[in-house]
Design a protein around this motif. Structure first.
Motif, mmCIF file in Angstrom:
data_model
loop_
_atom_site.group_PDB
_atom_site.id
_atom_site.type_symbol
_atom_site.label_atom_id
_atom_site.label_comp_id
_atom_site.label_asym_id
_atom_site.label_seq_id
_atom_site.Cartn_x
_atom_site.Cartn_y
_atom_site.Cartn_z
ATOM 1 N N PHE A 141 0.846 -0.982 -0.114
ATOM 2 C CA PHE A 141 0.089 -0.103 -0.039
ATOM 3 C C PHE A 141 0.957 1.275 -0.170
ATOM 4 C CE2 PHE A 141 -3.324 2.812 1.224
ATOM 5 C CZ PHE A 141 -4.581 2.393 0.865
ATOM 6 N N ALA A 142 0.626 2.206 -0.870
ATOM 7 C CA ALA A 142 1.350 3.566 -0.919
ATOM 8 C C ALA A 142 0.913 4.400 0.139
ATOM 9 C CB ALA A 142 1.187 4.118 -2.080
ATOM 10 N N VAL A 143 1.678 5.035 0.796
ATOM 11 C CA VAL A 143 1.554 5.847 1.821
ATOM 12 C C VAL A 143 1.128 7.282 1.163
ATOM 13 C CG1 VAL A 143 3.069 4.981 3.627
ATOM 14 C CG2 VAL A 143 3.747 7.003 2.196
ATOM 15 N N PRO A 144 0.389 8.173 2.232
ATOM 16 C CA PRO A 144 -0.072 9.391 1.638
ATOM 17 C C PRO A 144 1.079 10.359 1.086
ATOM 18 C CG PRO A 144 -1.267 8.995 3.677
ATOM 19 C CD PRO A 144 -0.234 7.875 3.410
ATOM 20 N N GLN A 145 1.187 10.735 0.240
ATOM 21 C CA GLN A 145 2.481 11.639 -0.283
ATOM 22 C C GLN A 145 2.009 12.845 -0.988
ATOM 23 O OE1 GLN A 145 5.699 8.926 -1.810
ATOM 24 N NE2 GLN A 145 6.669 10.620 -1.421
ATOM 25 N N SER A 146 0.867 12.720 -1.608
ATOM 26 C CA SER A 146 0.363 14.051 -2.503
ATOM 27 C C SER A 146 -1.088 14.159 -2.234
ATOM 28 C CB SER A 146 0.350 13.227 -4.086
ATOM 29 O OG SER A 146 -0.061 14.192 -4.939
ATOM 30 N N GLY A 147 -1.456 15.372 -2.335
ATOM 31 C CA GLY A 147 -2.790 15.950 -1.966
ATOM 32 C C GLY A 147 -2.885 16.321 -0.598
ATOM 33 N N ALA A 148 -4.223 16.691 -0.216
ATOM 34 C CA ALA A 148 -4.585 17.045 1.101
ATOM 35 C C ALA A 148 -4.359 15.949 2.021
ATOM 36 C CB ALA A 148 -5.889 17.651 0.915
ATOM 37 N N TRP A 149 -4.617 14.591 1.675
ATOM 38 C CA TRP A 149 -4.316 13.521 2.917
ATOM 39 C C TRP A 149 -3.131 13.419 3.265
ATOM 40 C CZ3 TRP A 149 -4.040 7.972 1.647
ATOM 41 C CH2 TRP A 149 -3.350 7.551 0.764
ATOM 42 N N THR A 205 -1.033 14.732 -9.134
ATOM 43 C CA THR A 205 -0.501 13.701 -8.036
ATOM 44 C C THR A 205 0.942 14.305 -8.113
ATOM 45 O OG1 THR A 205 -1.767 11.918 -8.986
ATOM 46 C CG2 THR A 205 0.375 11.512 -8.243
ATOM 47 N N TYR A 206 1.175 14.908 -8.826
ATOM 48 C CA TYR A 206 2.851 15.473 -8.893
ATOM 49 C C TYR A 206 3.036 16.718 -8.327
ATOM 50 C CZ TYR A 206 3.943 11.452 -11.730
ATOM 51 O OH TYR A 206 4.263 10.132 -11.917
ATOM 52 N N ARG A 207 1.941 17.471 -7.982
ATOM 53 C CA ARG A 207 2.009 19.137 -7.826
ATOM 54 C C ARG A 207 2.556 19.331 -6.220
ATOM 55 N NH1 ARG A 207 2.984 23.181 -6.536
ATOM 56 N NH2 ARG A 207 1.935 25.240 -6.962
ATOM 57 N N SER A 208 2.602 18.242 -5.305
ATOM 58 C CA SER A 208 2.880 18.523 -4.038
ATOM 59 C C SER A 208 3.236 17.269 -3.367
ATOM 60 C CB SER A 208 1.948 19.298 -3.227
ATOM 61 O OG SER A 208 2.323 19.595 -1.969
ATOM 62 N N VAL A 209 4.533 16.938 -3.620
ATOM 63 C CA VAL A 209 4.893 15.668 -2.868
ATOM 64 C C VAL A 209 6.089 15.774 -1.891
ATOM 65 C CG1 VAL A 209 6.011 13.510 -3.881
ATOM 66 C CG2 VAL A 209 4.405 14.944 -5.540
ATOM 67 N N HIS A 210 5.959 14.938 -0.929
ATOM 68 C CA HIS A 210 6.859 14.806 0.162
ATOM 69 C C HIS A 210 8.132 13.980 -0.224
ATOM 70 C CE1 HIS A 210 4.461 16.241 3.383
ATOM 71 N NE2 HIS A 210 3.585 15.329 3.194
ATOM 72 N N ASP A 211 9.358 14.256 0.205
ATOM 73 C CA ASP A 211 10.345 13.587 0.067
ATOM 74 C C ASP A 211 10.403 11.965 0.179
ATOM 75 O OD1 ASP A 211 13.458 13.507 -0.769
ATOM 76 O OD2 ASP A 211 13.163 12.346 1.119
ATOM 77 N N PRO A 212 10.601 11.088 -0.596
ATOM 78 C CA PRO A 212 10.338 9.555 -0.143
ATOM 79 C C PRO A 212 11.159 9.020 0.750
ATOM 80 C CG PRO A 212 11.438 9.755 -2.320
ATOM 81 C CD PRO A 212 11.035 11.204 -1.957
ATOM 82 N N LEU A 213 12.253 9.222 0.730
ATOM 83 C CA LEU A 213 13.205 8.719 1.919
ATOM 84 C C LEU A 213 13.128 9.059 3.239
ATOM 85 C CD1 LEU A 213 16.563 8.049 -0.248
ATOM 86 C CD2 LEU A 213 14.739 6.710 0.050
#
Length: 295
Positions: free
Chosen positions: A5-13, A51-59
């Motif tokens: 499961f992918a964690v919340p990284q993009s969008g308001a969630w 999806t790509y507008r606002s993304v947390h750093d993955p590592l």
């Protein structure tokens, strides 16, 4: 078939609390792996979508979640090869050790010219750069003295410690072109699909990968074939796999397993409708999906 499961990284969630809630619940429900992705820049006027507008750093996201989980694996799909490879090798080695050996490192070639320009890396010959990139990562994780004189990277004789424990993380390669699949089969521990992959044709991809792995004298059964599931929960079935009711989506997961896929992870970040929802409603839907699609 292993399900992640992918964690919340993009969008308001994609809030800190929601990241932790999804990670802890996914671990409790028996999901195999938590997944993240990378997007450094969103060029002004680009049409790549919300999806790509606002993304947390993955590592950094995975490092945070590694400290509050104990069993679930931690994957990134993918880090692009415009990141300096020795810096990334150090980060991945540390995360592998601190997480107790739970990391999967996905590497991609990148596709946004502005990101290459901003990081000072040429976009030309990306395929050959990617091959040398993986080679250098593995040298950093295993050689007592690293000395590298390649086409793209130079390293004078140096130590780089500590090495990752209990060993180097498995490396997946992305890419959609046939040459990219052949590269993954030769060099990597597995292949990971992109969000644009036509999953209805995945059986052909699996056959090619397994043939290439076996032809390289490697263990085709050990080679990981990982699908990023652009999972879209809807009231009715659509023409795209993993879109429809929960029964439809579970049926599609079974079809992917029958085609030879070893792992699929549900990624709500790539549902354009989902990432434009308010935080509360998005999280409500995400928690419902976590429960309904649990392995």
């Amino acid at each position: 078939m292993r399900v992640g499961f992918a964690v919340p990284q993009s969008g308001a969630w994609a809030t800190p609390d929601n990241l932790r809630r999804v990670a802890s619940r996914a671990e409790a429900l028996g999901y195999h792996e938590l997944w993240t992705f990378q997007r450094l820049l969103y060029p002004v006027g680009h049409q790549m979508g919300p999806t790509y507008r606002s993304v947390h750093d993955p590592l950094i996201t995975l490092a945070h979640l590694s400290g509050m989980t104990s069993r679930i694996r931690l994957g990134v799909a993918v880090i692009n090869a415009y990141v300096q490879p020795l810096v990334l090798a150090k980060q991945l080695a540390t995360l592998q050790t601190l997480s107790g050996g739970r990391l999967t490192a996905g590497i991609g070639l990148g596709w946004v010219p502005e990101e290459f320009e901003a990081t000072g890396v040429g976009m030309e010959r990306r395929g050959r750069r990617g091959e040398e990139y993986v080679e250098l990562l593995r040298e950093a994780w295993s050689d007592d003295v690293i000395e590298h004189h390649g086409e793209f990277y130079r390293v004078s004789p140096s130590h780089m410690d500590p090495k990752p424990e209990p060993g180097p993380p498995p490396v997946l390669l992305g890419g959609a072109a046939e040459v990219a699949l052949r590269r993954a089969a030769r060099l990597a521990d597995g292949w990971v699909s992109s969000s644009r992959e036509d999953l209805s044709a995945i059986a052909g991809r699996v056959r090619l990968l397994k043939e290439e792995v076996a032809g390289a004298g490697r263990d085709a059964e050990a080679f990981r074939i990982v699908v990023r599931g652009v999972t879209q929960v809807r009231a009715a079935r659509s023409g795209r796999m993993l879109t429809g009711t929960y029964d439809d989506i579970r049926h599609d997961v079974a079809e992917l397993a029958a085609a030879g896929v070893t792992e699929v992870f549900h990624d709500l970040n790539f549902d354009r409708e989902f990432v434009t929802l308010g935080a509360k409603e998005a999280m409500r839907r995400a928690e419902e999906a976590l429960e309904a699609l649990a392995p």
